[in-house]
Design a protein around this motif. Structure first.
Motif, PDB file in Angstrom:
ATOM      1  N   ALA A   1      22.344  29.869  43.788  1.00 31.18           N
ATOM      2  CA  ALA A   1      22.463  28.409  43.771  1.00 31.18           C
ATOM      3  C   ALA A   1      21.667  27.761  44.902  1.00 31.18           C
ATOM      4  N   VAL A   2      21.745  28.323  46.095  1.00 36.27           N
ATOM      5  CA  VAL A   2      20.997  27.769  47.226  1.00 36.27           C
ATOM      6  C   VAL A   2      19.496  27.913  46.974  1.00 36.27           C
ATOM      7  N   GLY A   3      19.080  29.082  46.519  1.00 37.70           N
ATOM      8  CA  GLY A   3      17.666  29.296  46.215  1.00 37.70           C
ATOM      9  C   GLY A   3      17.172  28.412  45.095  1.00 37.70           C
ATOM     10  N   ARG A   4      18.019  28.208  44.091  1.00 37.45           N
ATOM     11  CA  ARG A   4      17.637  27.344  42.959  1.00 37.45           C
ATOM     12  C   ARG A   4      17.426  25.909  43.429  1.00 37.45           C
ATOM     13  N   TYR A   5      18.319  25.442  44.301  1.00 34.97           N
ATOM     14  CA  TYR A   5      18.183  24.088  44.841  1.00 34.97           C
ATOM     15  C   TYR A   5      16.884  23.960  45.646  1.00 34.97           C
ATOM     16  N   GLN A   6      16.617  24.954  46.496  1.00 33.60           N
ATOM     17  CA  GLN A   6      15.408  24.908  47.316  1.00 33.60           C
ATOM     18  C   GLN A   6      14.150  24.982  46.453  1.00 33.60           C
ATOM     19  N   LEU A   7      14.172  25.799  45.418  1.00 39.39           N
ATOM     20  CA  LEU A   7      13.020  25.918  44.533  1.00 39.39           C
ATOM     21  C   LEU A   7      12.788  24.622  43.764  1.00 39.39           C
ATOM     22  N   SER A   8      13.849  24.000  43.282  1.00 38.93           N
ATOM     23  CA  SER A   8      13.711  22.719  42.575  1.00 38.93           C
ATOM     24  C   SER A   8      13.183  21.630  43.505  1.00 38.93           C
ATOM     25  N   THR A   9      13.662  21.644  44.737  1.00 32.34           N
ATOM     26  CA  THR A   9      13.165  20.677  45.719  1.00 32.34           C
ATOM     27  C   THR A   9      11.690  20.916  45.987  1.00 32.34           C
ATOM     28  N   GLY A  10      11.293  22.172  46.091  1.00 36.23           N
ATOM     29  CA  GLY A  10       9.883  22.496  46.292  1.00 36.23           C
ATOM     30  C   GLY A  10       9.021  22.055  45.124  1.00 36.23           C
ATOM     31  N   TYR A  11       9.509  22.245  43.905  1.00 37.17           N
ATOM     32  CA  TYR A  11       8.791  21.778  42.718  1.00 37.17           C
ATOM     33  C   TYR A  11       8.642  20.260  42.753  1.00 37.17           C
ATOM     34  N   ALA A  12       9.722  19.561  43.095  1.00 30.89           N
ATOM     35  CA  ALA A  12       9.681  18.095  43.113  1.00 30.89           C
ATOM     36  C   ALA A  12       8.696  17.589  44.163  1.00 30.89           C
ATOM     37  N   GLU A  13       8.698  18.204  45.330  1.00 28.56           N
ATOM     38  CA  GLU A  13       7.761  17.780  46.366  1.00 28.56           C
ATOM     39  C   GLU A  13       6.328  18.154  46.009  1.00 28.56           C
ATOM     40  N   ALA A  14       6.148  19.276  45.328  1.00 28.83           N
ATOM     41  CA  ALA A  14       4.808  19.640  44.864  1.00 28.83           C
ATOM     42  C   ALA A  14       4.304  18.617  43.844  1.00 28.83           C
ATOM     43  N   ALA A  15       5.220  18.103  43.017  1.00 28.68           N
ATOM     44  CA  ALA A  15       4.839  17.079  42.046  1.00 28.68           C
ATOM     45  C   ALA A  15       4.390  15.806  42.748  1.00 28.68           C
ATOM     46  N   GLU A  16       5.074  15.447  43.820  1.00 30.43           N
ATOM     47  CA  GLU A  16       4.705  14.251  44.572  1.00 30.43           C
ATOM     48  C   GLU A  16       3.359  14.413  45.273  1.00 30.43           C
ATOM     49  N   GLU A  17       2.989  15.651  45.572  1.00 30.26           N
ATOM     50  CA  GLU A  17       1.741  15.924  46.289  1.00 30.26           C
ATOM     51  C   GLU A  17       0.593  16.250  45.340  1.00 30.26           C
ATOM     52  N   GLY A  18       0.708  15.843  44.109  1.00 27.15           N
ATOM     53  CA  GLY A  18      -0.397  16.018  43.176  1.00 27.15           C
ATOM     54  C   GLY A  18      -0.201  17.082  42.123  1.00 27.15           C
ATOM     55  N   GLY A  19       0.967  17.705  42.083  1.00 24.94           N
ATOM     56  CA  GLY A  19       1.270  18.652  41.013  1.00 24.94           C
ATOM     57  C   GLY A  19       0.802  20.072  41.262  1.00 24.94           C
ATOM     58  N   ASP A  20       0.658  20.461  42.517  1.00 25.35           N
ATOM     59  CA  ASP A  20       0.268  21.836  42.838  1.00 25.35           C
ATOM     60  C   ASP A  20       1.515  22.715  42.874  1.00 25.35           C
ATOM     61  N   ALA A  21       1.790  23.407  41.771  1.00 23.12           N
ATOM     62  CA  ALA A  21       3.023  24.196  41.638  1.00 23.12           C
ATOM     63  C   ALA A  21       3.068  25.401  42.580  1.00 23.12           C
ATOM     64  N   SER A  22       1.952  25.776  43.153  1.00 23.86           N
ATOM     65  CA  SER A  22       1.956  26.925  44.068  1.00 23.86           C
ATOM     66  C   SER A  22       2.731  26.619  45.350  1.00 23.86           C
ATOM     67  N   LYS A  23       3.044  25.344  45.589  1.00 22.01           N
ATOM     68  CA  LYS A  23       3.807  24.953  46.781  1.00 22.01           C
ATOM     69  C   LYS A  23       5.313  24.978  46.550  1.00 22.01           C
ATOM     70  N   ARG A  24       5.745  25.488  45.421  1.00 17.42           N
ATOM     71  CA  ARG A  24       7.176  25.468  45.101  1.00 17.42           C
ATOM     72  C   ARG A  24       8.008  26.355  46.017  1.00 17.42           C
ATOM     73  N   TYR A  25       7.398  27.356  46.633  1.00 18.03           N
ATOM     74  CA  TYR A  25       8.120  28.246  47.549  1.00 18.03           C
ATOM     75  C   TYR A  25       7.945  27.817  48.996  1.00 18.03           C
ATOM     76  N   LYS A  26       7.750  26.540  49.218  1.00 18.84           N
ATOM     77  CA  LYS A  26       7.518  26.041  50.567  1.00 18.84           C
ATOM     78  C   LYS A  26       8.752  26.216  51.457  1.00 18.84           C
ATOM     79  N   TYR A  27       9.934  26.197  50.863  1.00 18.56           N
ATOM     80  CA  TYR A  27      11.167  26.404  51.628  1.00 18.56           C
ATOM     81  C   TYR A  27      11.489  27.899  51.665  1.00 18.56           C
ATOM     82  N   PRO A  28      11.889  28.414  52.816  1.00 19.88           N
ATOM     83  CA  PRO A  28      12.101  29.863  52.926  1.00 19.88           C
ATOM     84  C   PRO A  28      13.249  30.392  52.061  1.00 19.88           C
ATOM     85  N   LEU A  29      14.231  29.564  51.762  1.00 16.32           N
ATOM     86  CA  LEU A  29      15.372  30.042  50.960  1.00 16.32           C
ATOM     87  C   LEU A  29      15.101  30.004  49.456  1.00 16.32           C
TER      88      LEU A  29
END
Length: 111
Positions: free
Chosen positions: A53-81
């Motif tokens: 659950a914690v990892g899923r939340y962090q991954l979703s947050t990373g996806y959302a922030e990657a979308a705001e930064e132009g849609g680069d999905a490779s940044k989805r693991y930006k959070y360590p958890l």
């Protein structure tokens, strides 16, 4: 399910869409294996489900922030958890399979 094109908005939409779709791809397995794993290994299963659950939340947050930064999905693991989603997923599956093995082998009774 995904938008066609290469614009910034299309990539951003596809990032969010992928995050949303990935939840549905893993949620059922986590829940069912968590229920089975909890029969024999309740504490370990609770911890691995929390880790998912914690990892899923962090991954979703990373996806959302990657979308705001132009849609680069490779940044989805930006959070360590974020990677803990996969560790929790794997632990739940293994615990569920182990619990089923114990039940089938007669070493654990249900109830």
């Amino acid at each position: 399910l995904y938008a066609q094109g290469t614009s910034k908005h299309v990539r951003a939409f596809n990032c969010i869409q992928r995050s949303h779709q990935q939840i549905f791809e893993t949620y059922t397995t986590v829940v069912l294996s968590g229920v089975m794993g909890a029969i024999s290994f309740p504490i370990c299963t609770a911890l691995s489900t929390f880790m998912y659950a914690v990892g899923r939340y962090q991954l979703s947050t990373g996806y959302a922030e990657a979308a705001e930064e132009g849609g680069d999905a490779s940044k989805r693991y930006k959070y360590p958890l974020a990677k803990f989603m996969w560790y929790g997923f794997l632990c739940n599956v293994l615990l569920g399979m182990g619990s089923c093995g114990l039940i089938i082998g007669g070493k654990k009774t249900v109830g």
